[in-house]
Design a protein around this motif. Structure first.
Motif, mmCIF file in Angstrom:
data_model
loop_
_atom_site.group_PDB
_atom_site.id
_atom_site.type_symbol
_atom_site.label_atom_id
_atom_site.label_comp_id
_atom_site.label_asym_id
_atom_site.label_seq_id
_atom_site.Cartn_x
_atom_site.Cartn_y
_atom_site.Cartn_z
ATOM 1 N N TYR A 94 1.022 -1.096 -0.210
ATOM 2 C CA TYR A 94 -0.148 -0.045 0.044
ATOM 3 C C TYR A 94 0.840 1.543 0.266
ATOM 4 O O TYR A 94 1.506 1.410 0.914
ATOM 5 C CB TYR A 94 -0.945 0.039 1.359
ATOM 6 C CG TYR A 94 -2.045 -1.191 1.334
ATOM 7 C CD1 TYR A 94 -1.483 -2.354 1.962
ATOM 8 C CD2 TYR A 94 -2.997 -1.087 0.604
ATOM 9 C CE1 TYR A 94 -2.504 -3.168 2.087
ATOM 10 C CE2 TYR A 94 -4.018 -1.847 0.800
ATOM 11 C CZ TYR A 94 -3.954 -3.129 1.353
ATOM 12 O OH TYR A 94 -4.816 -3.967 1.345
ATOM 13 N N CYS A 95 0.438 2.128 -0.695
ATOM 14 C CA CYS A 95 0.958 3.544 -0.925
ATOM 15 C C CYS A 95 0.368 4.325 0.264
ATOM 16 O O CYS A 95 -0.749 4.371 0.563
ATOM 17 C CB CYS A 95 0.928 4.122 -2.241
ATOM 18 S SG CYS A 95 1.391 5.721 -2.330
ATOM 19 N N ASN A 96 1.291 5.301 0.784
ATOM 20 C CA ASN A 96 0.673 6.165 1.898
ATOM 21 C C ASN A 96 1.384 7.490 1.595
ATOM 22 O O ASN A 96 2.410 7.680 1.374
ATOM 23 C CB ASN A 96 1.099 5.579 3.218
ATOM 24 C CG ASN A 96 0.752 6.471 4.269
ATOM 25 O OD1 ASN A 96 1.586 7.375 4.879
ATOM 26 N ND2 ASN A 96 -0.227 6.256 5.165
ATOM 27 N N ALA A 97 0.347 8.668 2.010
ATOM 28 C CA ALA A 97 0.984 9.979 1.715
ATOM 29 C C ALA A 97 0.477 10.580 2.655
ATOM 30 O O ALA A 97 -0.836 10.774 3.279
ATOM 31 C CB ALA A 97 0.903 10.337 0.538
ATOM 32 N N VAL A 98 1.124 11.743 3.568
ATOM 33 C CA VAL A 98 0.723 12.513 4.374
ATOM 34 C C VAL A 98 0.464 13.954 3.586
ATOM 35 O O VAL A 98 1.807 14.359 3.398
ATOM 36 C CB VAL A 98 1.399 12.829 5.731
ATOM 37 C CG1 VAL A 98 0.945 13.875 6.501
ATOM 38 C CG2 VAL A 98 1.407 11.343 6.392
ATOM 39 N N LEU A 99 -0.409 14.562 3.247
ATOM 40 C CA LEU A 99 -0.636 15.546 2.475
ATOM 41 C C LEU A 99 -1.542 16.797 2.819
ATOM 42 O O LEU A 99 -2.461 16.314 3.735
ATOM 43 C CB LEU A 99 -0.886 15.093 0.974
ATOM 44 C CG LEU A 99 -2.006 14.635 0.724
ATOM 45 C CD1 LEU A 99 -3.285 15.505 0.367
ATOM 46 C CD2 LEU A 99 -1.782 13.614 -0.417
ATOM 47 N N LEU A 100 -1.184 17.957 2.588
ATOM 48 C CA LEU A 100 -2.396 18.882 2.531
ATOM 49 C C LEU A 100 -3.024 19.519 1.446
ATOM 50 O O LEU A 100 -2.307 19.546 0.291
ATOM 51 C CB LEU A 100 -1.346 20.109 3.103
ATOM 52 C CG LEU A 100 -2.203 21.534 3.498
ATOM 53 C CD1 LEU A 100 -3.086 21.159 4.677
ATOM 54 C CD2 LEU A 100 -1.332 22.548 3.685
#
Length: 121
Positions: A94-100
């Motif tokens: 799984y790809c994960n990103a913390v983003l605004l």
């Protein structure tokens, strides 16, 4: 909305290589940490590798020296180069990103749909 779309999974023999890609799209203002997690049948999801905007990385001990995470900030894309694959690397990745997002005050965590990696002879 934001989407994370993974590609590159598949079946590979032990000792082989695969490269996973994950592209983030949508109303994205900025992306902080991006990473890859995996979940094998009957096991909890675990962190595989993380990369920060400046390029700092973290790896699970089990993949150090075999996997390399990288990112292209201009394309909002993260990659995972997996070499010397072992049967125990078999899992859904799984790809994960913390983003605004535009219009938001705080960053949130987003996940891709997952891509199957199977290492077997």
């Amino acid at each position: 909305q934001v989407q994370l779309v993974e590609s590159g999974g598949g079946l590979v023999q032990p000792g082989g290589s695969l490269r996973l890609s994950c592209a983030a799209s949508g109303s994205i203002f900025s992306i902080n940490t991006m990473g890859w997690y995996r979940q094998a049948p009957g096991k909890q999801r675990e962190m595989v590798a993380l990369i920060r905007p400046g390029g700092n990385t973290n790896y699970a001990d089990s993949v150090k020296g075999r996997f390399t995470i990288s990112r292209d900030n201009a394309k909002n894309t993260v990659y995972l180069q997996m070499n010397s694959l072992k049967p125990e690397d078999t899992a859904v990745y799984y790809c994960n990103a913390v983003l605004l997002k535009y219009g938001d005050y705080f960053s949130h965590e987003y996940w891709g749909q997952g891509t199957q990696v199977t290492v077997s002879s």
